[in-house]
Design an enzyme around this catalytic site. Sequence first.
Site, PDB file in Angstrom:
ATOM      1  N   ASP A 131       3.919 -78.422  40.069  1.00 36.92           N
ATOM      2  CA  ASP A 131       4.884 -77.989  40.956  1.00 36.92           C
ATOM      3  C   ASP A 131       5.913 -79.108  41.315  1.00 36.92           C
ATOM      4  O   ASP A 131       6.959 -79.082  41.701  1.00 36.92           O
ATOM      5  CB  ASP A 131       4.124 -77.499  42.289  1.00 36.92           C
ATOM      6  CG  ASP A 131       3.118 -78.338  42.596  1.00 36.92           C
ATOM      7  OD1 ASP A 131       2.665 -79.556  42.062  1.00 36.92           O
ATOM      8  OD2 ASP A 131       2.376 -77.925  43.514  1.00 36.92           O
TER       9      ASP A 131
ATOM     10  N   GLN B  81      -1.150 -67.071  38.583  1.00 33.51           N
ATOM     11  CA  GLN B  81      -2.223 -67.535  37.643  1.00 33.51           C
ATOM     12  C   GLN B  81      -3.564 -67.494  38.281  1.00 33.51           C
ATOM     13  O   GLN B  81      -3.619 -67.856  39.452  1.00 33.51           O
ATOM     14  CB  GLN B  81      -1.933 -68.952  37.309  1.00 33.51           C
ATOM     15  CG  GLN B  81      -2.751 -69.744  36.374  1.00 33.51           C
ATOM     16  CD  GLN B  81      -2.226 -70.880  35.593  1.00 33.51           C
ATOM     17  OE1 GLN B  81      -1.405 -70.787  34.772  1.00 33.51           O
ATOM     18  NE2 GLN B  81      -2.369 -72.094  36.413  1.00 33.51           N
TER      19      GLN B  81
END
Lengths: 330, 330
Positions: free
Chosen positions: B244, B70
């Site tokens: 995450d 990303q």
Amino acid sequence: RYFQFCKLPGRIMGIRLLRFTSVVIIVLLLVAGALTALLPTIKDDKMPILKRESKPQSQSALDSFTLIMQTYNRTDLLLKLLNHYQAIPHLHKVIVVWNNIGEKTPEEMWTSLGPHPVPVVFKVQTVNRMRNRLQNFPELETKAVLMMDDDTLVSAHDLAFAFSVWQQFPEHIVGFVPRKHISTPSGVYSYGSFELQNPGFGNGDQYSMVLIGAAFFHSGYLEDFQRQPEAVYALIDETQNCDDIAMNFLVAKHTGKSSGVFVKPVDIRNLEKDTNSGYSGMWHRAEHLLQRSYCVNKLVNIYDGMPLKYSNIMISQFGFPNYANHKTKM
Amino acid sequence: RYFQFCKLPGRIMGIRLLRFTSVVIIVLLLVAGALTALLPTIKDDKMPILKRESKPQSQSALDSFTLIMQTYNRTDLLLKLLNHYQAIPHLHKVIVVWNNIGEKTPEEMWTSLGPHPVPVVFKVQTVNRMRNRLQNFPELETKAVLMMDDDTLVSAHDLAFAFSVWQQFPEHIVGFVPRKHISTPSGVYSYGSFELQNPGFGNGDQYSMVLIGAAFFHSGYLEDFQRQPEAVYALIDETQNCDDIAMNFLVAKHTGKSSGVFVKPVDIRNLEKDTNSGYSGMWHRAEHLLQRSYCVNKLVNIYDGMPLKYSNIMISQFGFPNYANHKTKM
């Protein structure tokens, strides 16, 4: 009269009942069969574990291990090591395989200097054989075996960590001494350590065995060892060597994976020089390494193939011994 | 007359038949039930793997991985990294998640400077969201995902080794950045790194998360992420952070084990200072760490428990970078 007459419908119903029953029974069998087919098949690499489960075990026997140490001609070292290993966490029992044929064990003296936290059993042998330590001892009550040579000292901390690693890899030999085989163009295998390199194998190194002279493994593998071809026992007795190579073959065949998991030791020492017997181990013999290459090739013939697989995984403890050993110094 | 009379035994048989049938049916249900109970429950940690199998995959898609990166406001770094990662072994495809809303991608320039060995797909996003990278992209054909932040460079060698480790631990997040939570006496959790220590946890350190900004994980987990409670997405969007941490919760819940396996990197670098945009990452914000502790506690509420488990296993490559790195220097 009508009784006889009236038996008829009864009989008819009886036959229907019979048909119906048999149909239901068939259905029952089909369903049972179908569902049974779906049952999990026992995975090979789980086998030793299942085997052990058959023996009743105390809880402590499940989260602890048994130390098996074979000794020959180094009673002073033995006592030093027995003292050291008394303080190891999770140690359930010590089995000393006494290969000093005809000699008295130090059991009496050991007991007189007790009490000792961990029981020690002396197994007096009638023949001095390398593979005596690979018996399926009745005194063995734990799933986990720690096998140690009688000249090697590993720190309590290394053992505690390696045991926790073994609990995560119970079908592997989890130990501190990696070795490898390499195949030469001639098809003959060589046995060696880091000095031996696979030609053209790129970066880093590999191992295909973890020696059982300083390792944890599943006690089920001692049962399996009793069911090996006679030629394996003959090879070990003829060379008085290679029992550890044979165990790696056995485990690799069993799991279809690499036999060992290498744990990098922080503190492992050879105490040989400390013995008063002056006796130095078999591995000093000039033919030692040659014998081991010989054994690898023999075992490949006996087992009709090379089961050993390579691994390049090295396990250490996160944050130990240095607080930030996971940080890369560049 | 006898008909009426004779109906009686018939009826009786009918009732018997009824009773018998119901008994048999009950037995049938019991047996079926019993056998069903014996069926293997689909192990959670296998699920993502099974899911992936459903998609047809080329052989190369099975032993290779997809890089998902990303990017936001660092196109110069992106191009540098794309160039670097073109040379990684086993890389099947690169998916660039383009979070520069309304900006043109460098696809044209990239293609004009081709040919490139590995295909690169630019996924233009409509909203700049942290969790854009956690979509189940249709272009994703491999079991293995390598997710990298757009400011982090990991050596080709580290990636190749970590991928081989992931292949041995496919249900775990295998990566280079370990983190942990600790629970305080108040019951509130704190998030941190090696500086954060569990009071009275003895020797060494532990981790309970492996960050996905530099890690391999199973693409099945991207499918699983689409089925999380709305509150999880809200938390990630509100903080623009913690995606995450959420993935580690998901994996830990899924496997019942520790979510991550930490591979010690030999060469990992942060390239942030090299960007001309002067843009520095989210993790520089003063509130970054506080937010992450906040997220851990929020996620514990959302998932109604703390699934994260500790591990102290650190994996390095045997014999690399130093030829004898398995030898302990004392």
